[in-house]
Design a protein around this motif. Structure first.
Motif, PDB file in Angstrom:
ATOM      1  N   ASN A 105       0.819  -1.207   0.000  1.00 29.56           N
ATOM      2  CA  ASN A 105       0.000   0.000   0.000  1.00 29.56           C
ATOM      3  C   ASN A 105       0.856   1.262   0.000  1.00 29.56           C
ATOM      4  OD1 ASN A 105      -2.222  -1.652  -0.012  1.00 29.56           O
ATOM      5  ND2 ASN A 105      -2.654  -1.416   2.155  1.00 29.56           N
ATOM      6  N   LYS A 106       1.977   1.215   0.697  1.00 26.85           N
ATOM      7  CA  LYS A 106       2.896   2.362   0.673  1.00 26.85           C
ATOM      8  C   LYS A 106       3.436   2.564  -0.738  1.00 26.85           C
ATOM      9  CE  LYS A 106       7.174   4.219   2.492  1.00 26.85           C
ATOM     10  NZ  LYS A 106       8.312   4.021   3.393  1.00 26.85           N
ATOM     11  N   LEU A 107       3.829   1.466  -1.374  1.00 26.56           N
ATOM     12  CA  LEU A 107       4.327   1.565  -2.748  1.00 26.56           C
ATOM     13  C   LEU A 107       3.254   2.104  -3.690  1.00 26.56           C
ATOM     14  CD1 LEU A 107       6.333  -1.789  -2.908  1.00 26.56           C
ATOM     15  CD2 LEU A 107       7.283   0.535  -2.780  1.00 26.56           C
ATOM     16  N   LEU A 108       2.011   1.678  -3.482  1.00 25.25           N
ATOM     17  CA  LEU A 108       0.903   2.209  -4.284  1.00 25.25           C
ATOM     18  C   LEU A 108       0.765   3.712  -4.055  1.00 25.25           C
ATOM     19  CD1 LEU A 108      -1.535   1.514  -6.187  1.00 25.25           C
ATOM     20  CD2 LEU A 108      -2.914   1.527  -4.096  1.00 25.25           C
ATOM     21  N   GLY A 109       0.871   4.121  -2.801  1.00 25.60           N
ATOM     22  CA  GLY A 109       0.788   5.545  -2.480  1.00 25.60           C
ATOM     23  C   GLY A 109       1.897   6.342  -3.144  1.00 25.60           C
ATOM     24  N   LEU A 110       3.109   5.783  -3.160  1.00 29.16           N
ATOM     25  CA  LEU A 110       4.219   6.478  -3.827  1.00 29.16           C
ATOM     26  C   LEU A 110       3.987   6.566  -5.331  1.00 29.16           C
ATOM     27  CD1 LEU A 110       7.218   4.913  -1.867  1.00 29.16           C
ATOM     28  CD2 LEU A 110       6.319   7.252  -1.653  1.00 29.16           C
ATOM     29  N   TRP A 111       3.437   5.492  -5.908  1.00 26.24           N
ATOM     30  CA  TRP A 111       3.102   5.484  -7.335  1.00 26.24           C
ATOM     31  C   TRP A 111       2.062   6.565  -7.636  1.00 26.24           C
ATOM     32  CZ3 TRP A 111      -1.813   3.888  -9.195  1.00 26.24           C
ATOM     33  CH2 TRP A 111      -1.922   3.752 -10.579  1.00 26.24           C
ATOM     34  N   ALA A 112       0.998   6.599  -6.835  1.00 22.08           N
ATOM     35  CA  ALA A 112      -0.067   7.583  -7.053  1.00 22.08           C
ATOM     36  C   ALA A 112       0.448   8.992  -6.837  1.00 22.08           C
ATOM     37  CB  ALA A 112      -1.251   7.293  -6.128  1.00 22.08           C
ATOM     38  N   ALA A 113       1.282   9.180  -5.820  1.00 19.62           N
ATOM     39  CA  ALA A 113       1.847  10.511  -5.558  1.00 19.62           C
ATOM     40  C   ALA A 113       2.658  10.991  -6.754  1.00 19.62           C
ATOM     41  CB  ALA A 113       2.718  10.475  -4.304  1.00 19.62           C
ATOM     42  N   GLY A 114       3.383  10.077  -7.380  1.00 18.95           N
ATOM     43  CA  GLY A 114       4.145  10.430  -8.579  1.00 18.95           C
ATOM     44  C   GLY A 114       3.240  10.859  -9.719  1.00 18.95           C
ATOM     45  N   LEU A 115       2.133  10.144  -9.897  1.00 17.56           N
ATOM     46  CA  LEU A 115       1.187  10.508 -10.956  1.00 17.56           C
ATOM     47  C   LEU A 115       0.565  11.876 -10.708  1.00 17.56           C
ATOM     48  CD1 LEU A 115      -0.755   7.138 -11.437  1.00 17.56           C
ATOM     49  CD2 LEU A 115       0.959   8.135 -12.972  1.00 17.56           C
ATOM     50  N   MET A 116       0.318  12.184  -9.433  1.00 13.10           N
ATOM     51  CA  MET A 116      -0.343  13.441  -9.077  1.00 13.10           C
ATOM     52  C   MET A 116       0.628  14.594  -8.904  1.00 13.10           C
ATOM     53  SD  MET A 116      -3.285  12.185  -6.386  1.00 13.10           S
ATOM     54  CE  MET A 116      -2.156  11.360  -5.271  1.00 13.10           C
ATOM     55  N   GLY A 117       1.920  14.301  -8.872  1.00 14.47           N
ATOM     56  CA  GLY A 117       2.914  15.350  -8.656  1.00 14.47           C
ATOM     57  C   GLY A 117       2.949  15.832  -7.213  1.00 14.47           C
ATOM     58  N   VAL A 118       2.610  14.966  -6.283  1.00 16.85           N
ATOM     59  CA  VAL A 118       2.610  15.318  -4.860  1.00 16.85           C
ATOM     60  C   VAL A 118       4.057  15.463  -4.392  1.00 16.85           C
ATOM     61  CG1 VAL A 118       2.025  14.477  -2.543  1.00 16.85           C
ATOM     62  CG2 VAL A 118       0.421  14.161  -4.426  1.00 16.85           C
ATOM     63  N   THR A 119       4.365  16.590  -3.764  1.00 24.07           N
ATOM     64  CA  THR A 119       5.739  16.813  -3.304  1.00 24.07           C
ATOM     65  C   THR A 119       6.037  16.054  -2.016  1.00 24.07           C
ATOM     66  OG1 THR A 119       5.057  18.833  -2.159  1.00 24.07           O
ATOM     67  CG2 THR A 119       5.951  19.080  -4.386  1.00 24.07           C
ATOM     68  N   GLU A 120       5.042  15.835  -1.186  1.00 20.69           N
ATOM     69  CA  GLU A 120       5.212  15.077   0.061  1.00 20.69           C
ATOM     70  C   GLU A 120       4.764  13.632  -0.161  1.00 20.69           C
ATOM     71  OE1 GLU A 120       6.620  16.165   2.893  1.00 20.69           O
ATOM     72  OE2 GLU A 120       7.029  18.069   1.907  1.00 20.69           O
ATOM     73  N   ALA A 121       5.478  12.936  -1.038  1.00 17.24           N
ATOM     74  CA  ALA A 121       5.089  11.585  -1.448  1.00 17.24           C
ATOM     75  C   ALA A 121       5.054  10.618  -0.270  1.00 17.24           C
ATOM     76  CB  ALA A 121       6.029  11.074  -2.531  1.00 17.24           C
ATOM     77  N   GLU A 122       6.018  10.689   0.623  1.00 15.97           N
ATOM     78  CA  GLU A 122       6.054   9.784   1.780  1.00 15.97           C
ATOM     79  C   GLU A 122       4.826   9.982   2.663  1.00 15.97           C
ATOM     80  OE1 GLU A 122       8.054   7.242   2.895  1.00 15.97           O
ATOM     81  OE2 GLU A 122       9.186   7.303   1.033  1.00 15.97           O
TER      82      GLU A 122
END
Length: 107
Positions: A30-47
């Motif tokens: 789930n963390k890896l999924l969150g990092l993947w999604a954060a990358g798609l969204m351009g989230v700066t606070e990916a962690e």
């Protein structure tokens, strides 16, 4: 009788370890999924975002809560992904998470 009791306790301990290991693998996936999604969204606070995905999994049994969160967040960010695509990503990340957990536990 004590031999039977010893085997029973050993089985219970192994089951508990298996359950704990599975929970760690799911959390890592789930963390890896969150990092993947954060990358798609351009989230700066990916962690931080990835952590919120892990926490979302505590809402109900199964992956539905995680899928709904990520799907809603992607949609709100203007990123088009389907539920099926998110499930595919979860499936792709599961062996990655298993490998990472196994590597972490070795040393």
């Amino acid at each position: 009788m004590s031999s039977f009791d010893d085997r029973e306790r050993a089985e219970e301990a192994r089951y508990a370890m298996d359950q704990q290991s599975q929970m760690r693998v799911t959390a890592r996936r789930n963390k890896l999924l969150g990092l993947w999604a954060a990358g798609l969204m351009g989230v700066t606070e990916a962690e931080a975002y990835a952590k919120s995905v892990v926490v979302a999994d505590l809402e109900e049994a199964g992956d539905g809560d995680v899928i709904r969160k990520v799907l809603a967040d992607l949609s709100a960010a203007g990123v088009t992904r389907t539920e099926a695509q998110i499930k595919e990503e979860l499936a792709r990340l599961l062996p990655v998470a298993r490998e990472e957990i196994a590597r972490d536990s070795k040393g």
